[in-house]
Scaffold this motif. Structure first.
Motif, PDB file in Angstrom:
ATOM      1  N   LYS A 296      35.290   8.194 -35.962  1.00  0.00           N
ATOM      2  CA  LYS A 296      35.123   7.785 -34.565  1.00  0.00           C
ATOM      3  C   LYS A 296      36.473   7.654 -33.873  1.00  0.00           C
ATOM      4  CE  LYS A 296      30.652   5.405 -34.777  1.00  0.00           C
ATOM      5  NZ  LYS A 296      29.939   4.126 -34.589  1.00  0.00           N
ATOM      6  N   LYS A 297      37.427   7.058 -34.563  1.00  0.00           N
ATOM      7  CA  LYS A 297      38.756   6.884 -33.974  1.00  0.00           C
ATOM      8  C   LYS A 297      39.414   8.231 -33.696  1.00  0.00           C
ATOM      9  CE  LYS A 297      43.181   4.539 -34.766  1.00  0.00           C
ATOM     10  NZ  LYS A 297      43.966   3.692 -35.700  1.00  0.00           N
ATOM     11  N   ALA A 298      39.315   9.148 -34.656  1.00  0.00           N
ATOM     12  CA  ALA A 298      39.962  10.457 -34.502  1.00  0.00           C
ATOM     13  C   ALA A 298      39.331  11.275 -33.390  1.00  0.00           C
ATOM     14  CB  ALA A 298      39.896  11.228 -35.819  1.00  0.00           C
ATOM     15  N   LEU A 299      37.998  11.214 -33.285  1.00  0.00           N
ATOM     16  CA  LEU A 299      37.305  12.056 -32.312  1.00  0.00           C
ATOM     17  C   LEU A 299      37.261  11.448 -30.917  1.00  0.00           C
ATOM     18  CD1 LEU A 299      34.351  13.302 -34.544  1.00  0.00           C
ATOM     19  CD2 LEU A 299      36.274  14.653 -33.709  1.00  0.00           C
ATOM     20  N   THR A 300      37.296  10.117 -30.828  1.00  0.00           N
ATOM     21  CA  THR A 300      37.224   9.494 -29.504  1.00  0.00           C
ATOM     22  C   THR A 300      38.590   9.380 -28.833  1.00  0.00           C
ATOM     23  OG1 THR A 300      37.380   7.262 -30.470  1.00  0.00           O
ATOM     24  CG2 THR A 300      35.167   8.163 -30.081  1.00  0.00           C
ATOM     25  N   ALA A 301      39.665   9.365 -29.624  1.00  0.00           N
ATOM     26  CA  ALA A 301      41.002   9.204 -29.027  1.00  0.00           C
ATOM     27  C   ALA A 301      41.297  10.259 -27.960  1.00  0.00           C
ATOM     28  CB  ALA A 301      42.072   9.213 -30.113  1.00  0.00           C
ATOM     29  N   PRO A 302      41.097  11.576 -28.241  1.00  0.00           N
ATOM     30  CA  PRO A 302      41.377  12.561 -27.187  1.00  0.00           C
ATOM     31  C   PRO A 302      40.416  12.453 -26.006  1.00  0.00           C
ATOM     32  CG  PRO A 302      40.415  13.622 -29.123  1.00  0.00           C
ATOM     33  CD  PRO A 302      40.734  12.221 -29.513  1.00  0.00           C
ATOM     34  N   LEU A 303      39.166  12.035 -26.272  1.00  0.00           N
ATOM     35  CA  LEU A 303      38.194  11.883 -25.180  1.00  0.00           C
ATOM     36  C   LEU A 303      38.590  10.728 -24.272  1.00  0.00           C
ATOM     37  CD1 LEU A 303      34.824  12.415 -27.106  1.00  0.00           C
ATOM     38  CD2 LEU A 303      36.086  14.072 -25.731  1.00  0.00           C
ATOM     39  N   LYS A 304      39.034   9.621 -24.862  1.00  0.00           N
ATOM     40  CA  LYS A 304      39.478   8.486 -24.057  1.00  0.00           C
ATOM     41  C   LYS A 304      40.718   8.847 -23.244  1.00  0.00           C
ATOM     42  CE  LYS A 304      37.625   4.869 -27.088  1.00  0.00           C
ATOM     43  NZ  LYS A 304      37.963   3.788 -28.050  1.00  0.00           N
ATOM     44  N   ALA A 305      41.614   9.624 -23.853  1.00  0.00           N
ATOM     45  CA  ALA A 305      42.816  10.067 -23.130  1.00  0.00           C
ATOM     46  C   ALA A 305      42.433  10.965 -21.956  1.00  0.00           C
ATOM     47  CB  ALA A 305      43.759  10.802 -24.085  1.00  0.00           C
ATOM     48  N   GLU A 306      41.442  11.832 -22.188  1.00  0.00           N
ATOM     49  CA  GLU A 306      41.002  12.715 -21.108  1.00  0.00           C
ATOM     50  C   GLU A 306      40.353  11.917 -19.978  1.00  0.00           C
ATOM     51  OE1 GLU A 306      38.374  16.774 -20.304  1.00  0.00           O
ATOM     52  OE2 GLU A 306      38.376  15.860 -22.297  1.00  0.00           O
ATOM     53  N   LEU A 307      39.549  10.929 -20.332  1.00  0.00           N
ATOM     54  CA  LEU A 307      38.928  10.085 -19.298  1.00  0.00           C
ATOM     55  C   LEU A 307      39.988   9.373 -18.465  1.00  0.00           C
ATOM     56  CD1 LEU A 307      35.825   8.426 -21.016  1.00  0.00           C
ATOM     57  CD2 LEU A 307      35.825  10.073 -19.145  1.00  0.00           C
ATOM     58  N   LYS A 308      41.056   8.946 -19.122  1.00  0.00           N
ATOM     59  CA  LYS A 308      42.140   8.279 -18.402  1.00  0.00           C
ATOM     60  C   LYS A 308      42.794   9.240 -17.401  1.00  0.00           C
ATOM     61  CE  LYS A 308      46.158   5.329 -19.304  1.00  0.00           C
ATOM     62  NZ  LYS A 308      47.035   4.744 -20.362  1.00  0.00           N
TER      63      LYS A 308
END
Length: 484
Positions: A196-208
């Protein structure tokens, strides 16, 4: 809770009954702190899990599926190179402690895998035939370095000498099955959290980033809204043109839009002539008229992407197991590398840019990145070639090749302009204005990043509407040309 020396002794005693003589088929990483070695012995297959988890450090045969995502590390690639297909010669517990080794033989050569199951300090070492360290993992502080002969840590106080285990008292690999059953759920939760951490990190960065884009678009829209009434102001100045004089900072004239005979005071630029002051208001209104729909489209695109990314994020966070995540999303790491290799194989030799063939047979090149844009414009193109770019939008450089002594047809110009719009942020609207110029009229601004150009004289412009069928046809002609 980490494995004890006594538990490891029972595990190793059972491993001695099945692993010697088995061939190493594969080594993977279910997580950043786990290694899974797959063996085959006749018709039987075995999977040996080694975990360096601070909370669940252990080694045992695996009887569950360990869905994982971690990319191969140096230890995996080295073992694969040296021992894939080799036979297991021995499995030993070292000094009756939480250490064990697996020795592989291939021809006259041998390598050994030594696992120190010490929780947060645990390390897996790969040793060559002389006992020197050649690889290790995970990336932790280690008392040994590559090239140094391996020596086990000093025995702990109170550890009894190793006792030969009798595997016959635990038939059916009982100790290994018990260990796998005991640790599977806790380790599954660890892998789930890591995935979850590995896959959500780029998604959270993109949302930002998308959130910042939305704020910037809103700011641009607010700026444009200031010019909504500028056409009326321009009309009003035009109607009282005889009252305008250069050098004035404002003028009070009849308001032609109120219908009540009142006056309105309109700011002027004292440095501009009356005609230029009138045109300034019209120009700012045109900026508002063209820019407002564009910002609306950009905002809609950002919001659509935000929704898509948020849905992915929610799907990942709601997953109960790693396997559930990977049913929806390909694991990062090795699968992506394979996909990139497959894509590379499909491209013709020497292919670097998008390539299209216009209806008259002219070649058109389209850059994929800023560096490619810079390369096709300033290194590949000739001075007589045509350069095109979507006006006021980020996008690809397009170069339409022109044969020596000939001129580019109007039809090819339009087709190249379609590609400029198609491969830009203006593509959502399906139409746009394109700047074009001969390459000889371009220059690279001093210290500018790749992809930036200066067009002498401002260049020419053409309005186009994208026809997807035409683009598809140009792409197919290029593919056929490559095959031929």
């Amino acid at each position: 809770m980490n494995i004890s020396a006594e538990e490891l002794g029972a595990i190793v005693a059972e491993l001695k009954t099945v692993l010697p003589g088995a061939r190493l088929k594969k080594m993977t990483k279910p997580s950043s702190l786990e290694w899974l070695l797959r063996f085959r012995k006749g018709a039987e297959e075995y999977s040996l899990l080694i975990s360096m988890s601070p909370e669940n450090c252990r080694a045992h045969l695996a009887f569950h599926e360990y869905a994982g995502f971690a990319p191969p590390c140096h230890l995996v690639s080295t073992l694969k190179k040296l021992a894939e297909g080799a036979r297991v010669e021995s499995v030993e517990q070292i000094n009756g402690d939480r250490l064990f080794s697996v020795a592989f033989g291939y021809g006259a050569e041998t390598v050994s895998l030594v696992a120190e199951l010490m929780g947060p300090r645990g390390i897996v070492y790969l040793l060559d035939g002389t006992g020197k360290v050649i690889a290790m993992g995970p990336n932790r502080k280690s008392r040994l370095m590559p090239g140094v002969p391996y020596a086990p840590p000093p025995p702990r106080e109170g550890v009894s000498p190793p006792v030969e285990q009798d595997a016959s008292v635990s038939p059916g690999l009982t100790a290994n099955r018990a260990m796998d059953g005991k640790y599977y759920e806790p380790s599954e939760l660890e892998r789930l959290a890591e995935a979850k951490k590995a896959l959500t990190a780029p998604l959270k960065a993109e949302l930002k980033k998308l959130s910042k884009s939305r704020v910037e678009i809103a700011r641009a829209r607010q700026e444009l809204a200031r010019y909504a009434g500028h056409k009326k102001l321009g009309d009003t100045l035009q109607a009282s043109y005889h009252q305008l004089k250069k050098g004035e900072r404002e003028v009070t004239v009849p308001d032609i839009y109120t219908g009540e005979g009142g006056d309105i005071t309109i700011p002027l630029d004292p440095a501009l002539a009356p005609a230029a002051n009138v045109q300034r208001y019209y120009k700012l209104y045109r900026k508002y008229e063209k820019g407002l729909p564009r910002t609306d489209e950009e905002l809609a695109a950002v919001e659509a992407r935000e929704k898509k990314v948020s849905e992915k994020l929610e799907l990942i966070m709601s997953a109960a197991t790693p396997a559930e995540i990977f049913n929806h999303f390909p694991p990062p790491g090795e699968p992506h590398a394979k996909q990139a290799q497959a894509t590379a194989k499909k491209q013709p030799a020497g292919a670097k840019y998008r390539r299209f063939i216009a209806s008259d047979g002219s070649e058109i090149l389209v850059g994929r990145t800023d560096r490619e844009n810079d390369e096709i414009t300033f290194k590949v193109a000739n001075g007589r070639d045509l350069w095109l770019h979507a006006r006021d939008y980020p996008g690809s450089h397009v170069v339409a090749r022109v044969q020596k002594g000939s001129e580019l047809s109007r039809a090819t110009l339009i087709e190249a302009a379609m590609l400029a719009v198609h491969f830009s942020k203006a593509s959502a609207s399906g139409k746009g204005e394109v700047v074009w110029s001969h390459v000889k009229d371009l220059s690279r601004p001093k210290n500018a990043p790749p992809g930036k150009v200066f067009v002498r004289g401002g260049g020419n412009t053409v309005q186009v509407k994208v026809d997807e069928a035409v683009i598809k046809r140009m792409k197919q002609k290029a593919a056929g040309d490559s095959v031929a």
